[in-house]
Write an enzyme that holds these catalytic residues in place. Structure first.
Site, PDB file in Angstrom:
ATOM      1  N   LEU A  46     -46.186  18.690 -51.184  1.00 27.04           N
ATOM      2  CA  LEU A  46     -46.330  19.732 -50.177  1.00 27.04           C
ATOM      3  C   LEU A  46     -46.033  19.110 -48.820  1.00 27.04           C
ATOM      4  O   LEU A  46     -46.421  17.971 -48.558  1.00 27.04           O
ATOM      5  CB  LEU A  46     -47.754  20.290 -50.173  1.00 27.04           C
ATOM      6  CG  LEU A  46     -48.112  21.349 -51.215  1.00 27.04           C
ATOM      7  CD1 LEU A  46     -49.599  21.684 -51.128  1.00 27.04           C
ATOM      8  CD2 LEU A  46     -47.284  22.612 -51.033  1.00 27.04           C
ATOM      9  N   ASP A  47     -45.366  19.874 -47.948  1.00 27.12           N
ATOM     10  CA  ASP A  47     -45.089  19.388 -46.602  1.00 27.12           C
ATOM     11  C   ASP A  47     -46.394  19.104 -45.868  1.00 27.12           C
ATOM     12  O   ASP A  47     -47.426  19.732 -46.151  1.00 27.12           O
ATOM     13  CB  ASP A  47     -44.312  20.438 -45.804  1.00 27.12           C
ATOM     14  CG  ASP A  47     -42.955  20.738 -46.418  1.00 27.12           C
ATOM     15  OD1 ASP A  47     -42.376  19.828 -47.057  1.00 27.12           O
ATOM     16  OD2 ASP A  47     -42.472  21.879 -46.249  1.00 27.12           O
ATOM     17  N   PRO A  48     -46.390  18.188 -44.903  1.00 32.69           N
ATOM     18  CA  PRO A  48     -47.603  17.934 -44.122  1.00 32.69           C
ATOM     19  C   PRO A  48     -48.189  19.205 -43.502  1.00 32.69           C
ATOM     20  O   PRO A  48     -49.414  19.367 -43.448  1.00 32.69           O
ATOM     21  CB  PRO A  48     -47.132  16.954 -43.049  1.00 32.69           C
ATOM     22  CG  PRO A  48     -46.019  16.197 -43.718  1.00 32.69           C
ATOM     23  CD  PRO A  48     -45.308  17.233 -44.565  1.00 32.69           C
ATOM     24  N   ARG A 181     -39.088  26.684 -46.962  1.00 34.21           N
ATOM     25  CA  ARG A 181     -38.479  26.528 -45.632  1.00 34.21           C
ATOM     26  C   ARG A 181     -37.027  26.989 -45.629  1.00 34.21           C
ATOM     27  O   ARG A 181     -36.554  27.611 -44.673  1.00 34.21           O
ATOM     28  CB  ARG A 181     -38.555  25.071 -45.188  1.00 34.21           C
ATOM     29  CG  ARG A 181     -39.920  24.627 -44.723  1.00 34.21           C
ATOM     30  CD  ARG A 181     -39.879  23.174 -44.281  1.00 34.21           C
ATOM     31  NE  ARG A 181     -39.769  22.238 -45.393  1.00 34.21           N
ATOM     32  CZ  ARG A 181     -39.208  21.034 -45.326  1.00 34.21           C
ATOM     33  NH1 ARG A 181     -38.655  20.637 -44.194  1.00 34.21           N
ATOM     34  NH2 ARG A 181     -39.184  20.243 -46.369  1.00 34.21           N
TER      35      ARG A 181
END
Length: 312
Positions: A46-48, A181
């Site tokens: 997961l992205d930050p 995204r």
């Protein structure tokens, strides 16, 4: 000096509610140290910026982590129209600001519909995908010119939940390799104004469709209550194999599998499973590992847990 952690052999799956601001690996290491697990891994970064479900595999469960990467996933995201960034989310540097046209719900639905189903999707340049053995984000941070790869993905659902000015709250269900995204970026381009992800939360990953997630703060509180309270948060590794075809073996079959030899199940395995991963169980319903069903109906061992391997 900090006290040295005495790690232990621990097997199981933790459904972590990852906080925003940590990378997946940082979240994994914090949880692993709380549990004192000698070995750990996560299933899909997961992205930050993102929050939500991050399954963590400890011990022998790491052997099935790769099987969870291809599972269907669901997200809720907030897209902000009118601004694109270099990372396609709010953590990135602004690239281009454009006016947002006055479009109606029908126009928005048409744009969403065009991003459902099988797609050729270009990954963000700030991603963990590797080229030449190096993550794209590392090259992007050095300012190198990057041609992000295009991959085949499947988007099962991409729907509007709420529209509030320039913010769109969206529900996404997708298969492996899909970047939310990129979906939001492409939606903004379809609408002619650009867009970026402001918030992102992963809701579930198959087979954990209604997950009981634990935050790091909850885990820290339980750690203070003792090891038993903490370990109660773990799921048995078999839960990661729900939905896989099953092959049950008798004692002789277990012995053969443990020696790396194929064995014939005592229960019928669907012929359609031939060549696909099969969960191997003994007669007591203890999972022994993953195998492959051959054309002859026998199960060939592929990845066995330590308790199934002869001499371990």
């Amino acid at each position: 000096m900090s006290k040295k952690i005495s790690f232990r052999q621990l097997d199981g799956i933790l459904l972590l509610d990852k906080p925003s601001g940590l990378s997946s690996n940082q979240a994994l290491q914090q949880a692993r140290h709380l549990f004192r697990a000698a070995k750990g891994g996560h299933t899909g970064s997961l992205d930050p910026l993102a929050t939500g479900l991050l399954p963590l595999c400890f011990g022998e469960a790491t052997k099935i982590a790769g099987l969870l990467l291809g599972a269907r996933k669901a997200y809720e995201t907030t897209a902000v129209l009118g601004l694109t960034t270099d990372s396609d989310d709010a953590d990135g540097a602004p690239l281009l600001e454009r006016p947002v046209p006055d479009f109606d719900d029908a126009t928005l639905e048409a744009a969403l519909a065009g991003l459902r189903g099988p797609l050729h999707q270009r990954a963000p340049i700030y991603s963990a995908l590797k080229q030449g053995g190096e993550p794209l984000y590392a090259r992007a941070r050095r300012g190198e010119s990057i041609e992000a790869p295009v991959r085949d993905v499947v988007v099962h659902r991409f729907e509007l939940l709420e529209r509030d000015g320039l913010a769109l709250r969206l529900h996404v269900e997708c298969g492996s390799g899909t970047y939310v995204r990129s979906l939001v970026r492409d939606l903004g381009e379809t609408l002619g104004c650009g867009a970026h992800v402001a918030t992102l939360r992963r809701l579930w990953i198959e087979p954990f469709n209604k997950p009981r997630m634990f935050t790091l703060d909850e885990l820290k509180e339980r750690a203070g209550e003792g090891e038993a309270a903490l370990d109660a948060c773990l799921l048995p590794l078999e839960t990661g194999l729900v939905g896989f075809p099953e092959a049950t073996l008798d004692a002789d079959g277990c012995r053969r599998i443990g020696h790396g030899q194929p064995a014939r199940p005592v229960t019928e395995v669907p012929a359609a499973a031939s060549g696909s991963p099969v969960a191997i169980f003994d007669s007591a319903r203890r999972c022994l590992g993953i195998g492959r069903l051959g054309d002859d109906g026998q199960v060939e061992p592929q990845r066995l847990f330590r308790w199934a391997v002869a001499g371990s």
